[in-house]
Scaffold this motif. Sequence first.
Motif, PDB file in Angstrom:
ATOM      1  N   ARG A 133       0.819  -1.212   0.000  1.00 38.99           N
ATOM      2  CA  ARG A 133       0.000   0.000   0.000  1.00 38.99           C
ATOM      3  C   ARG A 133       0.852   1.261   0.000  1.00 38.99           C
ATOM      4  O   ARG A 133       0.530   2.228  -0.706  1.00 38.99           O
ATOM      5  CB  ARG A 133      -0.931  -0.015   1.214  1.00 38.99           C
ATOM      6  N   GLU A 134       1.934   1.285   0.756  1.00 35.78           N
ATOM      7  CA  GLU A 134       2.780   2.484   0.799  1.00 35.78           C
ATOM      8  C   GLU A 134       3.450   2.743  -0.542  1.00 35.78           C
ATOM      9  O   GLU A 134       3.535   3.882  -1.007  1.00 35.78           O
ATOM     10  CB  GLU A 134       3.828   2.341   1.904  1.00 35.78           C
ATOM     11  N   GLU A 135       3.929   1.670  -1.185  1.00 36.11           N
ATOM     12  CA  GLU A 135       4.541   1.815  -2.500  1.00 36.11           C
ATOM     13  C   GLU A 135       3.511   2.319  -3.515  1.00 36.11           C
ATOM     14  O   GLU A 135       3.802   3.172  -4.357  1.00 36.11           O
ATOM     15  CB  GLU A 135       5.112   0.475  -2.969  1.00 36.11           C
ATOM     16  N   PHE A 136       2.322   1.779  -3.414  1.00 40.13           N
ATOM     17  CA  PHE A 136       1.266   2.167  -4.354  1.00 40.13           C
ATOM     18  C   PHE A 136       0.896   3.635  -4.191  1.00 40.13           C
ATOM     19  O   PHE A 136       0.793   4.383  -5.176  1.00 40.13           O
ATOM     20  CB  PHE A 136       0.037   1.285  -4.147  1.00 40.13           C
ATOM     21  N   LEU A 137       0.683   4.073  -2.952  1.00 40.08           N
ATOM     22  CA  LEU A 137       0.306   5.460  -2.707  1.00 40.08           C
ATOM     23  C   LEU A 137       1.440   6.424  -3.022  1.00 40.08           C
ATOM     24  O   LEU A 137       1.203   7.598  -3.300  1.00 40.08           O
ATOM     25  CB  LEU A 137      -0.156   5.628  -1.260  1.00 40.08           C
ATOM     26  N   ALA A 138       2.682   5.948  -2.980  1.00 44.15           N
ATOM     27  CA  ALA A 138       3.814   6.789  -3.373  1.00 44.15           C
ATOM     28  C   ALA A 138       3.901   6.914  -4.891  1.00 44.15           C
ATOM     29  O   ALA A 138       4.325   7.956  -5.420  1.00 44.15           O
ATOM     30  CB  ALA A 138       5.114   6.211  -2.816  1.00 44.15           C
ATOM     31  N   LEU A 139       3.501   5.874  -5.616  1.00 38.03           N
ATOM     32  CA  LEU A 139       3.550   5.881  -7.076  1.00 38.03           C
ATOM     33  C   LEU A 139       2.381   6.645  -7.682  1.00 38.03           C
ATOM     34  O   LEU A 139       2.534   7.308  -8.722  1.00 38.03           O
ATOM     35  CB  LEU A 139       3.541   4.441  -7.590  1.00 38.03           C
ATOM     36  N   LEU A 140       1.226   6.595  -7.038  1.00 34.63           N
ATOM     37  CA  LEU A 140       0.009   7.145  -7.609  1.00 34.63           C
ATOM     38  C   LEU A 140       0.082   8.644  -7.905  1.00 34.63           C
ATOM     39  O   LEU A 140      -0.371   9.079  -8.973  1.00 34.63           O
ATOM     40  CB  LEU A 140      -1.174   6.852  -6.676  1.00 34.63           C
ATOM     41  N   PRO A 141       0.636   9.496  -7.011  1.00 32.64           N
ATOM     42  CA  PRO A 141       0.674  10.936  -7.319  1.00 32.64           C
ATOM     43  C   PRO A 141       1.435  11.266  -8.596  1.00 32.64           C
ATOM     44  O   PRO A 141       1.061  12.197  -9.319  1.00 32.64           O
ATOM     45  CB  PRO A 141       1.367  11.541  -6.089  1.00 32.64           C
ATOM     46  N   HIS A 142       2.491  10.505  -8.894  1.00 30.59           N
ATOM     47  CA  HIS A 142       3.254  10.763 -10.116  1.00 30.59           C
ATOM     48  C   HIS A 142       2.392  10.459 -11.354  1.00 30.59           C
ATOM     49  O   HIS A 142       2.415  11.216 -12.339  1.00 30.59           O
ATOM     50  CB  HIS A 142       4.521   9.910 -10.127  1.00 30.59           C
ATOM     51  N   TYR A 143       1.673   9.371 -11.290  1.00 26.17           N
ATOM     52  CA  TYR A 143       0.790   9.040 -12.396  1.00 26.17           C
ATOM     53  C   TYR A 143      -0.325  10.078 -12.525  1.00 26.17           C
ATOM     54  O   TYR A 143      -0.661  10.504 -13.629  1.00 26.17           O
ATOM     55  CB  TYR A 143       0.179   7.650 -12.195  1.00 26.17           C
ATOM     56  N   TYR A 144      -0.867  10.508 -11.394  1.00 23.83           N
ATOM     57  CA  TYR A 144      -1.950  11.493 -11.407  1.00 23.83           C
ATOM     58  C   TYR A 144      -1.486  12.806 -12.031  1.00 23.83           C
ATOM     59  O   TYR A 144      -2.194  13.399 -12.866  1.00 23.83           O
ATOM     60  CB  TYR A 144      -2.448  11.720  -9.984  1.00 23.83           C
ATOM     61  N   ARG A 145      -0.294  13.259 -11.661  1.00 25.88           N
ATOM     62  CA  ARG A 145       0.227  14.491 -12.252  1.00 25.88           C
ATOM     63  C   ARG A 145       0.436  14.337 -13.758  1.00 25.88           C
ATOM     64  O   ARG A 145       0.200  15.271 -14.522  1.00 25.88           O
ATOM     65  CB  ARG A 145       1.533  14.888 -11.566  1.00 25.88           C
ATOM     66  N   GLY A 146       0.886  13.166 -14.186  1.00 27.54           N
ATOM     67  CA  GLY A 146       1.065  12.930 -15.614  1.00 27.54           C
ATOM     68  C   GLY A 146      -0.257  12.984 -16.376  1.00 27.54           C
ATOM     69  O   GLY A 146      -0.342  13.581 -17.451  1.00 27.54           O
ATOM     70  N   GLU A 147      -1.287  12.349 -15.796  1.00 26.03           N
ATOM     71  CA  GLU A 147      -2.601  12.381 -16.437  1.00 26.03           C
ATOM     72  C   GLU A 147      -3.163  13.804 -16.466  1.00 26.03           C
ATOM     73  O   GLU A 147      -3.769  14.222 -17.451  1.00 26.03           O
ATOM     74  CB  GLU A 147      -3.574  11.456 -15.700  1.00 26.03           C
ATOM     75  N   MET A 148      -2.943  14.567 -15.388  1.00 22.58           N
ATOM     76  CA  MET A 148      -3.418  15.942 -15.353  1.00 22.58           C
ATOM     77  C   MET A 148      -2.730  16.785 -16.420  1.00 22.58           C
ATOM     78  O   MET A 148      -3.363  17.614 -17.082  1.00 22.58           O
ATOM     79  CB  MET A 148      -3.176  16.542 -13.967  1.00 22.58           C
ATOM     80  N   SER A 149      -1.435  16.573 -16.599  1.00 23.97           N
ATOM     81  CA  SER A 149      -0.699  17.314 -17.621  1.00 23.97           C
ATOM     82  C   SER A 149      -1.210  16.968 -19.018  1.00 23.97           C
ATOM     83  O   SER A 149      -1.426  17.852 -19.860  1.00 23.97           O
ATOM     84  CB  SER A 149       0.794  17.006 -17.505  1.00 23.97           C
ATOM     85  N   GLN A 150      -1.411  15.681 -19.270  1.00 27.41           N
ATOM     86  CA  GLN A 150      -1.920  15.258 -20.571  1.00 27.41           C
ATOM     87  C   GLN A 150      -3.318  15.793 -20.814  1.00 27.41           C
ATOM     88  O   GLN A 150      -3.643  16.255 -21.921  1.00 27.41           O
ATOM     89  CB  GLN A 150      -1.927  13.735 -20.659  1.00 27.41           C
TER      90      GLN A 150
END
Length: 235
Positions: free
Chosen positions: A27-44
């Motif tokens: 869970r900690e690894e997942f929640l650490a990875l998710l913000p980076h993906y979210y920012r990428g989707e927001m940029s796109q």
Amino acid sequence: MTEPIPEDFDSTAHEERNVATVAATDREEFLALLPHYYRGEMSQSGNLLSRLDLTTDWAIVAVTAVLALAFQGGDVSAYLLLIGIVGVSLFLLFDVRRYRVYDASRARIRLIEENVFANALEPSDAVLEAWRAELAEDLRRPTFKVSYWEAISRRLRRIYYPLYLLLGIAWLFRITLYTPKETWTQTASVPGVSGPIVVAVVAAFFLAATVVTVWPRGREAKGEFHGEKSGRWKD
């Protein structure tokens, strides 16, 4: 210094595609990875929205230019406004394609916002694995979330139908009151096509555009706010 890529490296191999398996179970690894993906989707999503707005801007510029030319006087023919309608239709087709791509990206963002950030603020009974599986499947095989006809209807209702009406009213004025020395059948005609036929075609076009615009459809679009009532805290 990075190591060279082996010659037998296959990025599509099962073991290479599962480099993030640890994050899926931790869970900690997942929640650490998710913000980076979210920012990428927001940029796109922001880039796609900018492209969508650019198409709209060019359509408005084209309408303005056609109206200015059609009423500048001289020997300018009334069918220049019909050429403007054709031009706006081409922009609409480009716009619908870009709108559907934008909506697909925005739908993934909303999925994260609804299941992560909203639940972080107010926990619910949402099952974590269900939405993660849905998001993962869409990343592997992206699909449109809104149908082609709904996209056309929404873009017509929001932007393009008023542009059509503006050009249509200008065309009616141009073939009737603007040239009193000619009959409307003479002014409405185009080379090789008589005025009554042109009027019939234009009337059929506007009837079809009106039907597509106002025809009730179930909403599938995810990328825009929907509804006329604001929330209580926004009043």
